[in-house]
Design a protein around this motif. Structure first.
Motif, PDB file in Angstrom:
ATOM      1  N   MET A 209      19.585 -32.217 -35.027  1.00  0.00           N
ATOM      2  CA  MET A 209      20.872 -31.543 -34.817  1.00  0.00           C
ATOM      3  C   MET A 209      21.826 -32.299 -33.902  1.00  0.00           C
ATOM      4  O   MET A 209      22.956 -31.844 -33.698  1.00  0.00           O
ATOM      5  N   VAL A 210      21.418 -33.409 -33.336  1.00  0.00           N
ATOM      6  CA  VAL A 210      22.256 -34.126 -32.371  1.00  0.00           C
ATOM      7  C   VAL A 210      22.233 -35.627 -32.669  1.00  0.00           C
ATOM      8  O   VAL A 210      21.165 -36.224 -32.800  1.00  0.00           O
ATOM      9  N   GLU A 211      23.418 -36.224 -32.768  1.00  0.00           N
ATOM     10  CA  GLU A 211      23.570 -37.672 -32.816  1.00  0.00           C
ATOM     11  C   GLU A 211      24.571 -38.077 -31.742  1.00  0.00           C
ATOM     12  O   GLU A 211      25.371 -37.246 -31.274  1.00  0.00           O
ATOM     13  N   VAL A 212      24.518 -39.327 -31.326  1.00  0.00           N
ATOM     14  CA  VAL A 212      25.422 -39.826 -30.295  1.00  0.00           C
ATOM     15  C   VAL A 212      26.026 -41.140 -30.773  1.00  0.00           C
ATOM     16  O   VAL A 212      25.295 -42.076 -31.124  1.00  0.00           O
ATOM     17  N   GLY A 213      27.347 -41.213 -30.811  1.00  0.00           N
ATOM     18  CA  GLY A 213      28.074 -42.442 -31.115  1.00  0.00           C
ATOM     19  C   GLY A 213      29.039 -42.744 -29.987  1.00  0.00           C
ATOM     20  O   GLY A 213      28.784 -42.392 -28.835  1.00  0.00           O
ATOM     21  N   VAL A 214      30.172 -43.368 -30.322  1.00  0.00           N
ATOM     22  CA  VAL A 214      31.193 -43.662 -29.322  1.00  0.00           C
ATOM     23  C   VAL A 214      32.575 -43.501 -29.950  1.00  0.00           C
ATOM     24  O   VAL A 214      32.720 -43.490 -31.179  1.00  0.00           O
ATOM     25  N   ALA A 215      33.586 -43.434 -29.080  1.00  0.00           N
ATOM     26  CA  ALA A 215      34.959 -43.300 -29.553  1.00  0.00           C
ATOM     27  C   ALA A 215      35.921 -44.024 -28.621  1.00  0.00           C
ATOM     28  O   ALA A 215      36.309 -43.467 -27.586  1.00  0.00           O
ATOM     29  N   PRO A 216      36.298 -45.260 -28.947  1.00  0.00           N
ATOM     30  CA  PRO A 216      37.466 -45.822 -28.257  1.00  0.00           C
ATOM     31  C   PRO A 216      38.646 -44.882 -28.530  1.00  0.00           C
ATOM     32  O   PRO A 216      38.922 -44.575 -29.703  1.00  0.00           O
ATOM     33  N   HIS A 217      39.286 -44.394 -27.495  1.00  0.00           N
ATOM     34  CA  HIS A 217      40.281 -43.345 -27.701  1.00  0.00           C
ATOM     35  C   HIS A 217      41.369 -43.767 -28.676  1.00  0.00           C
ATOM     36  O   HIS A 217      41.709 -43.055 -29.629  1.00  0.00           O
ATOM     37  N   SER A 218      41.918 -44.946 -28.459  1.00  0.00           N
ATOM     38  CA  SER A 218      43.026 -45.460 -29.268  1.00  0.00           C
ATOM     39  C   SER A 218      43.277 -46.894 -28.830  1.00  0.00           C
ATOM     40  O   SER A 218      42.762 -47.344 -27.798  1.00  0.00           O
ATOM     41  N   LEU A 219      44.087 -47.594 -29.578  1.00  0.00           N
ATOM     42  CA  LEU A 219      44.424 -48.970 -29.198  1.00  0.00           C
ATOM     43  C   LEU A 219      45.312 -49.015 -27.971  1.00  0.00           C
ATOM     44  O   LEU A 219      45.384 -50.047 -27.291  1.00  0.00           O
ATOM     45  N   ARG A 220      45.971 -47.912 -27.659  1.00  0.00           N
ATOM     46  CA  ARG A 220      46.799 -47.888 -26.452  1.00  0.00           C
ATOM     47  C   ARG A 220      45.969 -47.580 -25.211  1.00  0.00           C
ATOM     48  O   ARG A 220      46.373 -47.894 -24.094  1.00  0.00           O
ATOM     49  N   ALA A 221      44.786 -46.934 -25.389  1.00  0.00           N
ATOM     50  CA  ALA A 221      43.964 -46.519 -24.245  1.00  0.00           C
ATOM     51  C   ALA A 221      42.743 -47.398 -24.030  1.00  0.00           C
ATOM     52  O   ALA A 221      42.064 -47.259 -23.014  1.00  0.00           O
ATOM     53  N   ALA A 222      42.442 -48.290 -24.964  1.00  0.00           N
ATOM     54  CA  ALA A 222      41.297 -49.200 -24.841  1.00  0.00           C
ATOM     55  C   ALA A 222      41.690 -50.550 -25.421  1.00  0.00           C
ATOM     56  O   ALA A 222      42.302 -50.619 -26.490  1.00  0.00           O
ATOM     57  N   SER A 223      41.362 -51.606 -24.731  1.00  0.00           N
ATOM     58  CA  SER A 223      41.707 -52.941 -25.220  1.00  0.00           C
ATOM     59  C   SER A 223      40.704 -53.398 -26.272  1.00  0.00           C
ATOM     60  O   SER A 223      39.570 -52.909 -26.343  1.00  0.00           O
TER      61      SER A 223
END
Length: 471
Positions: A209-223
């Motif tokens: 029931m649980v997976e973990v990934g990632v999320a760079p918020h946006s190109l303006r908030a992460a290089s």
């Protein structure tokens, strides 16, 4: 082992009759057998009666959620002082959201998320992808447990009974060119090291029931350099989500900074593939539409939030013609109904193009089933949502998570296949979901969540406390 006998069920190869579905204690389907009326009868005679249902669907995947924003619903629909000139926009709404996020506690996040997830389940979502960026304490300090707030949201998902893909967000800058964060963004601040620490801390929670990934918020908030660093240390099968090209101003800022539009800039600098979900992608050029489709990435579309915030419309018809994959999300949760998301995904295209029946599989359309808009919307959103979640969900098939919806066969808007999905999505506003199984557990019965009263009471108390702080 638990079982359900469905007179009609939507399987990966289409509608089938007399389907016996069985699942185990780990919450996964072990057998899905069509034309099994005699088998079901013999099982019932030999052991105990088997539950029956008339119409059964796979549960939908909500691929984009900011759960704490559920508490904002209805509070931002007041015109600002400048509404007569430039007007309210996504950016004025965002400032209100920032102020709201500054005071919320981890306990309140959990209460809000549980209410949201119970609502999602009642309307037919059985999985959610949580784009989670409130990592720090109100003063901007890290909690002793770097994954404190993420754990709270996962705990809410477990309480409600919904499957979750947790996506800790990389959020370092206020704008393109590595502009420093504003003070009201202090709770979001994270670099690759912090995000990877959260991922590591959540590793023991991963399961059916649980997976973990990632999320760079946006190109303006992460290089780009940060995103590369993050992905280099992430297991290669984990999902990666990013906000992109949501607003015209964002596109203009990206062009001013890097000479390219956001999707073009992303694809020129990073290897985007099937594990990526590009959320919104509202303002994309023809070559960007083609690039997303060719890469196999999922377009994460959130029509009710995109309408609420005045974002714009995704170019769905050319994307589908190119074989593009999409899923749906409720984002800021002005709606928690997959039917409403899919209905307005289609209706927005009709309004923009002044035509009807847009969302069909135009690149493969050969049969009547492929021309039914409701069928294509539901099935395509299941496939895209499952891909974005990185979990075995979205299908009534052995090995997949035992998630399903039982529709209310007594309701006049529920008709037999093959017209069922068209009626489900495009007929009336009643909630036609009667029972919901998620991870092998019945979490909704007779339209009511099994823990609805307790979850709602805690949510109401939380809202009262938050509004007292704002007054």
């Amino acid at each position: 082992m638990t079982a359900l006998f469905a007179r009609h069920a939507l399987l990966p190869d289409g509608w089938r009759r007399d389907v016996l579905l069985e699942w185990d204690g780990d919450g996964r389907f072990t057998a899905v057998a069509p034309d099994a009326g005699a088998l079901a009868a013999s099982r019932a005679a030999a052991t105990s009666p088997i539950d029956t249902a008339e119409y059964v669907l796979p549960g939908m995947i909500n691929l984009h959620s900011h759960s704490f924003q559920r508490a904002l619903s209805g509070l931002t629909e007041i015109a600002g002082d400048d509404a007569g000139s430039t007007g309210d926009s996504f950016w004025t709404w965002r400032d209100l959201m920032y102020r709201f996020a500054l005071g919320i506690t981890p306990e309140q996040m959990e209460a809000i998320a549980a209410q949201l997830f119970a609502e999602c389940l009642r309307h037919g979502y059985t999985s959610v992808c949580e784009f989670h960026y409130v990592h720090r304490a109100p003063d901007g300090a890290l909690y002793p447990d770097v994954a404190e707030t993420a754990r709270r949201v996962i705990a809410a998902a477990r309480h409600a009974g919904i499957g979750i893909t947790m996506l800790p967000v990389l959020y370092s800058y206020a704008g393109f060119g590595e502009a420093p964060l504003r003070d009201e963004q202090r709770r979001f601040r994270s670099g690759p090291a912090e995000v990877l620490a959260i991922v590591a801390a959540l590793e023991p929670l991963r399961g059916t029931m649980v997976e973990v990934g990632v999320a760079p918020h946006s190109l303006r908030a992460a290089s780009v350099a940060q995103i590369r660093e993050l992905l280099a240390a992430l297991p290669p099968e984990r999902p990666v989500h990013i906000h992109i090209a949501e607003q015209v101003a964002e596109v203009r800022q990206c062009v001013d900074h890097g000479g390219r539009r956001p999707v073009q800039y992303l694809y020129d600098n990073l290897a985007v593939d099937e594990r990526w979900c590009l959320v919104h992608a509202t303002h994309v050029a023809d070559d960007e539409v083609a690039a997303i489709a060719a890469s196999g990435a999922v377009a994460g579309l959130c029509p009710t939030t995109e309408a609420n915030l005045g974002d714009g419309l995704f170019p769905l018809a050319p994307f589908l013609a190119a074989g593009g994959r999409f899923g749906i999300g409720s984002d800021s949760h002005v709606s928690t109904s997959p039917v409403e998301e899919l209905r307005w995904l289609e209706y927005g295209q009709r309004l923009a193009g002044q035509r009807r029946n847009v969302a069909v599989a135009t690149h493969t359309m050969r049969t009547t089933d492929e021309r039914r808009v409701g069928d294509h919307l539901w099935r395509a959103a299941l496939a895209g949502g499952a891909q974005a979640a990185g979990r075995r969900v979205g299908a009534l098939a052995p090995g997949c998570c035992a998630d399903l919806l039982v529709l209310d066969e007594a309701h006049p808007n529920v008709s037999a296949p093959p017209e069922l999905l068209n009626g489900f999505i495009f007929s009336g506003n009643d909630n036609l979901v009667k029972d919901v199984l998620a991870g092998g557990q019945w979490v909704v019965r007779g339209g009511q969540h099994v823990a609805q009263a307790a979850i709602a009471a805690r949510f109401k108390e939380t809202l009262t406390n938050l509004r007292e702080l704002r007054s």
